[in-house]
Design an enzyme around this catalytic site. Structure first.
Site, PDB file in Angstrom:
ATOM      1  N   HIS A  23       0.888  -1.250   0.115  1.00  9.11           N
ATOM      2  CA  HIS A  23       0.032  -0.014  -0.344  1.00  9.11           C
ATOM      3  C   HIS A  23       1.216   1.188   0.008  1.00  9.11           C
ATOM      4  O   HIS A  23       1.281   1.738   1.369  1.00  9.11           O
ATOM      5  CB  HIS A  23      -0.842   0.129   1.098  1.00  9.11           C
ATOM      6  CG  HIS A  23      -2.006  -0.938   1.024  1.00  9.11           C
ATOM      7  ND1 HIS A  23      -1.221  -2.455   1.833  1.00  9.11           N
ATOM      8  CD2 HIS A  23      -2.915  -1.455   0.901  1.00  9.11           C
ATOM      9  CE1 HIS A  23      -2.234  -3.242   1.732  1.00  9.11           C
ATOM     10  NE2 HIS A  23      -4.029  -2.045   1.030  1.00  9.11           N
ATOM     11  N   GLU A  79     -17.364  -3.938  24.285  1.00  8.57           N
ATOM     12  CA  GLU A  79     -16.272  -4.956  24.492  1.00  8.57           C
ATOM     13  C   GLU A  79     -14.950  -5.182  24.035  1.00  8.57           C
ATOM     14  O   GLU A  79     -13.474  -5.413  24.475  1.00  8.57           O
ATOM     15  CB  GLU A  79     -17.361  -6.257  24.410  1.00  8.57           C
ATOM     16  CG  GLU A  79     -18.602  -6.566  25.339  1.00  8.57           C
ATOM     17  CD  GLU A  79     -19.536  -6.105  25.238  1.00  8.57           C
ATOM     18  OE1 GLU A  79     -19.730  -5.191  24.361  1.00  8.57           O
ATOM     19  OE2 GLU A  79     -20.338  -5.646  25.801  1.00  8.57           O
TER      20      GLU A  79
END
Lengths: 677, 677
Positions: free
Chosen positions: A39, A422
């Site tokens: 990338h 969470e």
């Protein structure tokens, strides 16, 4: 230590800064080109940001990547790793040759940054948002250590945590969770640079992402600035302003052009995830007066960083001196700080937890909470909390030093209210473990592991000592029904490489599960604990609970009879197995019950031990677990029986659900008889 | 159809509205009390909101819970289900007796709302944020159907989607993802009421949640209002204003008191998740003049809803008339709408996809994309997209009716840019499936299943026809390295009850995997597809690809020799298995290769077929899969061999990684020889 004056001594001239940025830009483009994979766009677009961080801010020791008070730098957009590797090269952790081996097998420059594999990488990143959440954890950790160990004269912990992130990170839910928590806690030393390049893989961000990110962060109690991400002066001023803002984390929205420097492709998604091409690189280098030579580093850039590394190392020596004086004045604090940072445990820590008497039934979430509290008295590094289920998970430590909750701008404590977040909790736990100085734990209902699985995977991949306390570990949850009843979770957890999953059968097995999780240095552990009461086994009649450290052990056997039926069970089902065994023994049959709290620990035992616990004979092997069969077939063998589940749970009182699902001694004995055993 | 004038005919008097609210309040408290389990606080706090929705807004047919143009109502805070069950009682879907059986085994009132188990429940909720994300999907679905099938004279689809949610939902990352997408798409008919009660399980929201939620939603392009959640007039006005705002979704921040009506416990977290007690209930009822009688419904309340249900049914009959006229004027549109809503497939749909010739190697992500495009020409209901990986997942449908992307305020299309929001994508897909009219699919890299596992679990639990397209299904991802290479994911997916996991070996198996996923009416499917090219098998030399519908089939066997080695493989490893088989056959051995694209489909085959494919002999069974062994031991048997993985992957060119990990014919043959086969 005053805030980094040394670092301001020699900011490079604007011309040199531009040259450094261009060097970073084309090191990245060249490496992707050579690998023919990667990338280039984001590294090219963030080159000025990297330059400013390297030349004016990042406090690291080029000779000691593990210096405890180094600034933490996390590249949350991990796919842009060539930017990070270029930075690590200038910091002295990687060589130019490493950069030329980008994405090759066995290289120190893998396709995404890997903690433990690449020197100077603070966290494995790639899954978007994860790096940001871990940086929030590092920043919490910095403040917790600072408020615990610093004194008015000695700021031995006072680093910053810097993050680079992109649009993709901002779209991920984990990022909002972590940003909301960071804003709530007022993490003034967390500084995030947002590579606002308006481009995603599918095209312009206007296709899917039209929210006002800055306004969102303001709503989350962040300090927000907007700058031109290619203006080094503006970047430096924004970071200084962010450092000055001590009561809120900072988001610097840096408008950038993806692939800047690529003459025809800059600014488009075509530069995001593929090499830009030799011609484009050549034209780009020509435009800035660089020779068309791969991995070119102008001599003045190399010289600049040579000097720079010397300055940085001198700064580290200043800190060493400071710490030396701190050690003299505050001997026991210093000793403890050194110990917790080393990850070593204090002597005799195991003695803090005496075994439980057998006269009382206890849910393992309760015994687990008691054990954790006793450990808390001797392990100040044990810190954590729950995703808004502390009263159910029993995850509050009420004893030991600083038994408080940390809160907004206040970090002298060991308990964290994570909120109903969470996934961010998982990221923060990993960040605390990465920072050093902590053994972090986090609780939720086991079924909500699903919400944080990405973080648990990264914890396993990075081999962190993170402890996941998952209570309500089966259909015995009862009335809350199938959305809250784990079925496939033990299997799904065991599927994760490097993770140890403990499911203790009683309060005393829970002691050793906790002990193993704390002692383990090469990976995370799960503690699967019950909502419902479990008998505490009388260890005069059964094997010692300490045996459970081996992962599986012979809990009970009939004496003087040839072994006919071998029963293997975990957690609450061990008691069901014992009841069945007793019934079979009363019929005069030879029976053995093996308690199996941790299959992964058992796999590490010598073959002799494993064969002793699970001999090839008898062929009648009964496995009991309130979950699916997956993962047990090997232990059952071809002639075994399994008592478990093959579908989701049911809402109803737990014992009625158990009866309905066949988790009674009678139902199991019927099954055994039907099998012709 | 003009916006619900009929519904405004008889709003109850303020006194009656208060009585209705109090009835709902204490039905909830009584049910929790009787069950001795559950969450009374939120239902008591939201009683006025429920009253206003029931009496003024929710358009449903009491005699037909499945009416396609009903308003959708989702209780995202599923633990507050007694509120929903009270509403369903007044809507005529549940009986008072059902309410008295709250949380009992086999009742129609389980501990969290369960779609398919409780009439009138639009979505299974409980895991926080999930309901909200599914409601966003329903609202997208409503607009997509409306823009496709409505005509200037006939608004046959024009319902609203209402959501109730609490603080917990707002803290979850999935909610921010879905809210950002909803704001981006300008879902003007999505109306969310936020039960802003300042209380979570651990205590006051100030402990962990101090962000400005309203401001955040404004940043996400929402219309935000703030009201007193106990003021029926204010609630009604806010909902009317939300209906009038057609270019943005609406968030109504309703300040409420949790457990309102409980004299001493209201406003505290003690009323959140436990019965409030008989004395508290008695005192509360006394204060409002209710007799102390459980499940008390004042006669005027019962009478009011008797009339109300009649009105609502009359409204449905008006719609029937409208639809009848629409059918006459727009016969083919009506017929198609009826068909897609029924979930039935058109005749001959399977013929859209001819088999692939064997002359070309194709990645299964490529063949998968081509197959999906061909199906798209005959199945207008096939809609979906990717979490910003469409060019890699090949999930864009470029053919058939409306092959466009939907966008802000524009829904005539079938492709959705989900952004980097995997979890919300999963929720939206489920919402589209729940809404009806769609076969939704969504793509991402398989490794990022971890980010959306909660949604996949709910899809399985609800038995929805949702299709998860997971490409880049193994370490053959290569350079991106371990963060992007699935290892445990096939096992973790197969662990989910009711989910079918397809991993086709070539382009033609991919056809039948897609076919099975589309034909399946009782649960979701995963398509695990490769990044790398796979040979297309010449079906003259191998068994027909159609056989793959059986989950496992004999792909190739040596002839005329006793079977010596049985090879079972999935996906890309089938080709490795064939190479090994060929080498063994050349040595003169009897070999069979079984392709196993779907273990769950195989488990549904008759025993005779299963024994034919996997006979008890030979004992030499070789299983090949680029993942962990978990789940394969039963098929391997005690004497089998497994070629797979037991740790995370590595970054490097894919073929080099394969060689390193032993995925070459030579390495497998060596393993076979070492085993003494």
């Amino acid at each position: 230590m005053p805030d980094s004056p040394v670092l301001q001594i020699k900011p490079p001239s604007p011309e040199l800064a531009a040259k450094i940025a261009n060097t970073i830009r084309f090191l990245s483009a060249d490496a992707v080109q050579k690998a023919n994979s990667g990338h280039p766009g984001a590294p090219m677009g963030m080159a000025e940001i990297a330059t400013v961080l390297l030349t004016r801010f990042l406090r690291i020791d080029p000779k000691d990547e593990k210096w405890s008070n180094r600034d933490r730098f996390v590249l949350s957009s991990g796919h842009a790793c060539m930017l990070l590797y270029s930075m690590l090269y200038f910091q002295g952790y990687l060589t130019l040759e490493d950069l030329t081996n980008f994405r090759q097998l066995g290289s120190r420059t893998p396709g995404h940054p890997e903690y433990g594999e690449v020197p100077g990488v603070e966290a494995t990143t790639g899954p978007l948002g994860a790096g940001f959440s871990m940086a929030v954890g590092m920043s919490i950790g910095e403040r917790m250590l600072a408020e615990t160990y610093n004194t008015p004269k000695f700021d031995v912990v006072d680093h910053f945590t810097y993050v680079l992130m992109g649009d993709g990170c901002h779209m991920e839910g984990i990022t909002n969770e972590a940003a909301s928590l960071a804003g709530h806690l007022r993490l003034g030393r967390l500084i995030v640079l947002y590579d606002d390049n308006h481009i995603t893989i599918e095209g312009d961000t206007s296709l899917a992402f039209t929210e006002n990110v800055g306004q969102r962060y303001e709503a989350l109690n962040w300090h927000v600035q907007h700058i031109d991400g290619h203006d080094c002066q503006a970047i430096a001023q924004a970071i200084e302003a962010a450092q000055s803002e001590t009561t809120r984390p900072s988001l610097i929205v840096a408008r950038t052009i993806i692939g800047k420097g690529a003459p025809t492709k800059a600014g488009s998604h075509h530069v995001h995830g593929a090499p830009i091409g030799d011609a484009e690189i050549a034209a780009g280098k020509a435009a800035i007066g660089f020779p068309n030579q791969p991995f070119y580093v102008p001599p003045e850039v190399a010289e600049y960083f040579e000097v720079r590394r010397g300055e940085l190392h001198a700064l580290r020596q200043d800190w060493n001196q400071l710490f030396g004086e701190y050690e003299k004045k505050h001997r026991s604090s210093a000793r403890e700080l050194i110990r917790v940072l080393s990850g070593e445990l204090p002597k005799q820590w195991k003695k803090a937890v005496p075994e439980f008497p057998s006269d009382k039934a206890l849910a393992s979430r309760s015994s687990g909470g008691q054990i954790m509290n006793k450990l808390g008295t001797v392990l100040p590094e044990l810190v954590g909390g729950s995703a808004d289920l502390a009263p159910s998970n029993n995850t509050e430590i009420k004893t030991g030093a600083s038994p408080d909750f940390i809160g907004p701008g206040s970090f002298l404590g060991r308990n964290i209210h994570f909120g109903v977040r969470e996934h961010a909790m998982g990221g923060v736990l990993n960040g605390l473990a990465l920072h050093g100085g902590f053994i972090p734990y986090g609780g939720t209902f086991m079924v909500f592991h699903d919400y944080m699985r990405g973080a648990v995977r990264l914890s396993s991949l990075m081999r962190l000592r993170t402890i996941f306390v998952y209570t309500h570990d089966s259909f015995y949850v009862g009335e809350d029904g199938p959305t809250h009843e784990p079925v496939e979770h033990l299997a799904a957890l065991r599927a994760l490489p490097r993770l140890h999953v403990w499911r203790p059968a009683d309060a005393n097995e829970a002691i050793y599960a906790w002990q193993a999780a704390i002692e383990r240095r090469d990976g995370p552990s799960v503690l699967a604990l019950t909502r419902q009461n479990l008998p505490t086994l009388d260890r005069n009649a059964f094997a010692p609970a300490r045996e459970s450290l081996k992962g599986m052990y012979i809990l009970w056997s009939t004496l003087g009879k040839p072994l006919d039926v071998l029963i293997v069970a975990t957690g609450s089902e061990v008691h069901l197995g014992l009841a069945v065994a007793k019934a079979l023994a009363e019929e005069g049959r030879g029976v053995r019950v093996v308690s199996a709290p941790c299959l992964e620990a058992f796999a590490l035992q010598p073959e002799g031990y494993r064969k002793k616990v699970l001999p090839r004979r008898p062929r009648k092997r009964l496995v009991l677990e309130a979950g699916i069969i997956q993962g047990w077939e090997g232990i059952m063998g071809e002639t075994g029986l399994f008592v478990g589940m093959d579908d989701f749970g049911i809402s109803g009182p737990a014992n009625q659900v158990a009866a309905k699902l066949g988790f009674t001694p009678e139902a199991v004995l019927t099954k055994i008889r039907e099998a012709g055993w």
